[in-house]
Design a protein around this motif. Structure first.
Motif, PDB file in Angstrom:
ATOM      1  N   GLY A 137       0.830  -1.207   0.000  1.00  0.00           N
ATOM      2  CA  GLY A 137       0.000   0.000   0.000  1.00  0.00           C
ATOM      3  C   GLY A 137       0.860   1.250   0.000  1.00  0.00           C
ATOM      4  O   GLY A 137       1.988   1.242   0.512  1.00  0.00           O
ATOM      5  N   ILE A 138       0.354   2.302  -0.593  1.00  0.00           N
ATOM      6  CA  ILE A 138       1.048   3.592  -0.636  1.00  0.00           C
ATOM      7  C   ILE A 138       0.127   4.640  -0.041  1.00  0.00           C
ATOM      8  O   ILE A 138      -1.044   4.735  -0.419  1.00  0.00           O
ATOM      9  CB  ILE A 138       1.425   3.988  -2.074  1.00  0.00           C
ATOM     10  CG1 ILE A 138       2.094   2.815  -2.799  1.00  0.00           C
ATOM     11  CG2 ILE A 138       2.353   5.192  -2.072  1.00  0.00           C
ATOM     12  CD1 ILE A 138       2.389   3.110  -4.263  1.00  0.00           C
ATOM     13  N   ILE A 139       0.650   5.416   0.907  1.00  0.00           N
ATOM     14  CA  ILE A 139      -0.157   6.396   1.625  1.00  0.00           C
ATOM     15  C   ILE A 139       0.432   7.784   1.455  1.00  0.00           C
ATOM     16  O   ILE A 139       1.652   7.955   1.364  1.00  0.00           O
ATOM     17  CB  ILE A 139      -0.240   6.028   3.128  1.00  0.00           C
ATOM     18  CG1 ILE A 139      -1.215   6.953   3.860  1.00  0.00           C
ATOM     19  CG2 ILE A 139       1.122   6.051   3.781  1.00  0.00           C
ATOM     20  CD1 ILE A 139      -1.476   6.536   5.283  1.00  0.00           C
ATOM     21  N   ASP A 140      -0.441   8.766   1.360  1.00  0.00           N
ATOM     22  CA  ASP A 140       0.000  10.158   1.264  1.00  0.00           C
ATOM     23  C   ASP A 140      -1.165  11.057   1.645  1.00  0.00           C
ATOM     24  O   ASP A 140      -2.330  10.666   1.557  1.00  0.00           O
ATOM     25  CB  ASP A 140       0.478  10.483  -0.147  1.00  0.00           C
ATOM     26  CG  ASP A 140       1.319  11.759  -0.201  1.00  0.00           C
ATOM     27  OD1 ASP A 140       1.681  12.268   0.888  1.00  0.00           O
ATOM     28  OD2 ASP A 140       1.608  12.254  -1.300  1.00  0.00           O
ATOM     29  N   GLY A 141      -0.840  12.257   2.084  1.00  0.00           N
ATOM     30  CA  GLY A 141      -1.856  13.238   2.439  1.00  0.00           C
ATOM     31  C   GLY A 141      -2.043  14.265   1.342  1.00  0.00           C
ATOM     32  O   GLY A 141      -1.106  14.576   0.593  1.00  0.00           O
ATOM     33  N   THR A 142      -3.246  14.785   1.226  1.00  0.00           N
ATOM     34  CA  THR A 142      -3.535  15.828   0.258  1.00  0.00           C
ATOM     35  C   THR A 142      -4.450  16.859   0.892  1.00  0.00           C
ATOM     36  O   THR A 142      -5.223  16.546   1.809  1.00  0.00           O
ATOM     37  CB  THR A 142      -4.201  15.246  -1.007  1.00  0.00           C
ATOM     38  OG1 THR A 142      -4.428  16.294  -1.957  1.00  0.00           O
ATOM     39  CG2 THR A 142      -5.526  14.592  -0.672  1.00  0.00           C
ATOM     40  N   GLU A 143      -4.362  18.092   0.422  1.00  0.00           N
ATOM     41  CA  GLU A 143      -5.139  19.188   0.985  1.00  0.00           C
ATOM     42  C   GLU A 143      -6.116  19.738  -0.038  1.00  0.00           C
ATOM     43  O   GLU A 143      -5.834  19.758  -1.236  1.00  0.00           O
ATOM     44  CB  GLU A 143      -4.206  20.306   1.471  1.00  0.00           C
ATOM     45  CG  GLU A 143      -3.302  19.888   2.625  1.00  0.00           C
ATOM     46  CD  GLU A 143      -2.411  21.020   3.093  1.00  0.00           C
ATOM     47  OE1 GLU A 143      -2.410  22.084   2.431  1.00  0.00           O
ATOM     48  OE2 GLU A 143      -1.722  20.850   4.113  1.00  0.00           O
ATOM     49  N   VAL A 144      -7.261  20.164   0.461  1.00  0.00           N
ATOM     50  CA  VAL A 144      -8.303  20.793  -0.363  1.00  0.00           C
ATOM     51  C   VAL A 144      -8.576  22.172   0.206  1.00  0.00           C
ATOM     52  O   VAL A 144      -8.914  22.311   1.388  1.00  0.00           O
ATOM     53  CB  VAL A 144      -9.597  19.953  -0.358  1.00  0.00           C
ATOM     54  CG1 VAL A 144     -10.661  20.618  -1.228  1.00  0.00           C
ATOM     55  CG2 VAL A 144      -9.325  18.538  -0.831  1.00  0.00           C
ATOM     56  N   ARG A 145      -8.401  23.186  -0.610  1.00  0.00           N
ATOM     57  CA  ARG A 145      -8.637  24.551  -0.147  1.00  0.00           C
ATOM     58  C   ARG A 145     -10.120  24.772   0.146  1.00  0.00           C
ATOM     59  O   ARG A 145     -11.000  24.315  -0.583  1.00  0.00           O
ATOM     60  CB  ARG A 145      -8.170  25.562  -1.201  1.00  0.00           C
ATOM     61  CG  ARG A 145      -6.667  25.622  -1.389  1.00  0.00           C
ATOM     62  CD  ARG A 145      -6.278  26.733  -2.329  1.00  0.00           C
ATOM     63  NE  ARG A 145      -6.701  28.025  -1.814  1.00  0.00           N
ATOM     64  CZ  ARG A 145      -6.590  29.175  -2.482  1.00  0.00           C
ATOM     65  NH1 ARG A 145      -6.096  29.181  -3.714  1.00  0.00           N
ATOM     66  NH2 ARG A 145      -6.992  30.308  -1.945  1.00  0.00           N
ATOM     67  N   VAL A 146     -10.390  25.473   1.231  1.00  0.00           N
ATOM     68  CA  VAL A 146     -11.753  25.768   1.649  1.00  0.00           C
ATOM     69  C   VAL A 146     -11.870  27.260   1.930  1.00  0.00           C
ATOM     70  O   VAL A 146     -10.885  27.999   1.920  1.00  0.00           O
ATOM     71  CB  VAL A 146     -12.152  24.957   2.902  1.00  0.00           C
ATOM     72  CG1 VAL A 146     -12.180  23.475   2.603  1.00  0.00           C
ATOM     73  CG2 VAL A 146     -11.196  25.250   4.053  1.00  0.00           C
ATOM     74  N   ARG A 147     -13.093  27.676   2.195  1.00  0.00           N
ATOM     75  CA  ARG A 147     -13.326  29.089   2.493  1.00  0.00           C
ATOM     76  C   ARG A 147     -12.719  29.463   3.846  1.00  0.00           C
ATOM     77  O   ARG A 147     -12.690  28.661   4.780  1.00  0.00           O
ATOM     78  CB  ARG A 147     -14.826  29.392   2.504  1.00  0.00           C
ATOM     79  CG  ARG A 147     -15.485  29.240   1.153  1.00  0.00           C
ATOM     80  CD  ARG A 147     -16.930  29.686   1.225  1.00  0.00           C
ATOM     81  NE  ARG A 147     -17.688  28.913   2.216  1.00  0.00           N
ATOM     82  CZ  ARG A 147     -18.939  29.181   2.562  1.00  0.00           C
ATOM     83  NH1 ARG A 147     -19.554  30.215   2.014  1.00  0.00           N
ATOM     84  NH2 ARG A 147     -19.554  28.433   3.454  1.00  0.00           N
TER      85      ARG A 147
END
Length: 288
Positions: A137-147
């Protein structure tokens, strides 16, 4: 007079992957799996509140479930406003807003389908899926811009990312060694560190207690390798800070390149997810 989308228009929307982001076969599967759940929840809501009319009377739905699903997919894929989608489907804005609010939780609860009879909804299920097959398995974090939260509001700074210095929420993405999406975690405020988010998901406990599985991670998860008995593999730690020998610099660079070349598939998966505008920048409520 309100005109609902016709059969030919609906068929054209379903056939075009550019509009919905999904193939017709996947859409047919979603309709078959989610339509009964939506009707069941709708009937439960009607039965739970006091009524002055019999069940089945009153105003009828202007959108069938297929159209509601299409509206939600168009909104999530292209980030179109509710007004624009309402004009396209020939209904009122409130109808589209209610339809998206009903369909989106059902899509989230469905999880990731990796086989016709296998759906993964939790990180524990991912570990159980990878372990017996000996997969990586490969794991990573990602961000989503919000208000940005309103000025003076309590907890305003918790959404500020320490990496990008922007208001965002963070999710953990897990893929297999081929880059197939297996799991996407619920969102946390961007101030939450990657390793803290992993702790909340049980990344330390599950690989240690469950089947043998190798999970590749980046330097943000440094230290989990020792806590999981080497099952979480992170980039090699740099031992020399100053006066690094030339042979060590070459060896360390080779190890980093080898590790990153195995992890690059999760980056490609995240980039594919960002094609959905709601996962690139979310303009709605931060809790959804």
């Amino acid at each position: 007079m309100i005109r609902v989308v016709g059969i030919r228009t609906r068929a054209a929307i379903i056939r075009s992957r550019r509009i919905t982001g999904l193939t017709p076969d996947v859409i047919a599967e979603l309709v078959a799996k989610i339509d009964p759940l939506w009707h069941e929840r709708h009937q439960a809501v009607l039965a739970s509140r006091p009524r002055s009319r019999a069940v089945g009377t009153g105003a009828k739905h202007k959108l069938v479930f297929v159209d509601r699903l299409m509206a939600a997919l168009v909104h999530l894929r292209h980030g179109a406003t509710h007004d624009m989608v309402a004009c396209w489907f020939g209904v009122d804005r409130s109808t589209i807003k209610r339809a998206i609010g009903e369909v989106r939780p059902l899509l989230a609860e469905r999880g990731c389908t990796v086989a016709p009879d296998i759906q993964l909804t939790t990180f524990a299920e991912v570990v159980d899926h990878l372990g017996p097959r000996g997969q990586t398995g490969i794991i990573d974090g990602t961000e989503v811009r919000v208000r940005r939260p309103a000025a003076g509001r309590k907890g305003q700074k918790k959404f500020i990312s320490g990496k990008n210095k922007q208001n965002a929420v963070k999710s953990v993405v897990v893929t297999n060694a081929r880059g197939r999406l297996l799991f996407c975690s619920p969102a946390e405020p961007a101030s939450c560190a990657n390793i803290t988010h992993a702790w909340k998901l049980g990344l330390v406990k599950l690989p240690a207690d469950g089947p043998a599985v190798e999970i590749l991670a980046d330097a943000g998860y440094q230290g989990l390798g020792a806590q999981t008995g080497g099952r979480v593999v992170t980039p090699p730690y740099r031992k020399f800070k100053k006066n690094t020998p030339e042979w060590y610099e070459e060896m360390h660079g080779r190890q980093l390149k080898e590790h990153s070349s195995r992890r690059i598939l999760v980056k490609h998966c995240i980039g594919h997810l960002k094609n959905w505008r709601s996962l690139a920048r979310h303009h709605g409520r931060r809790d959804t």
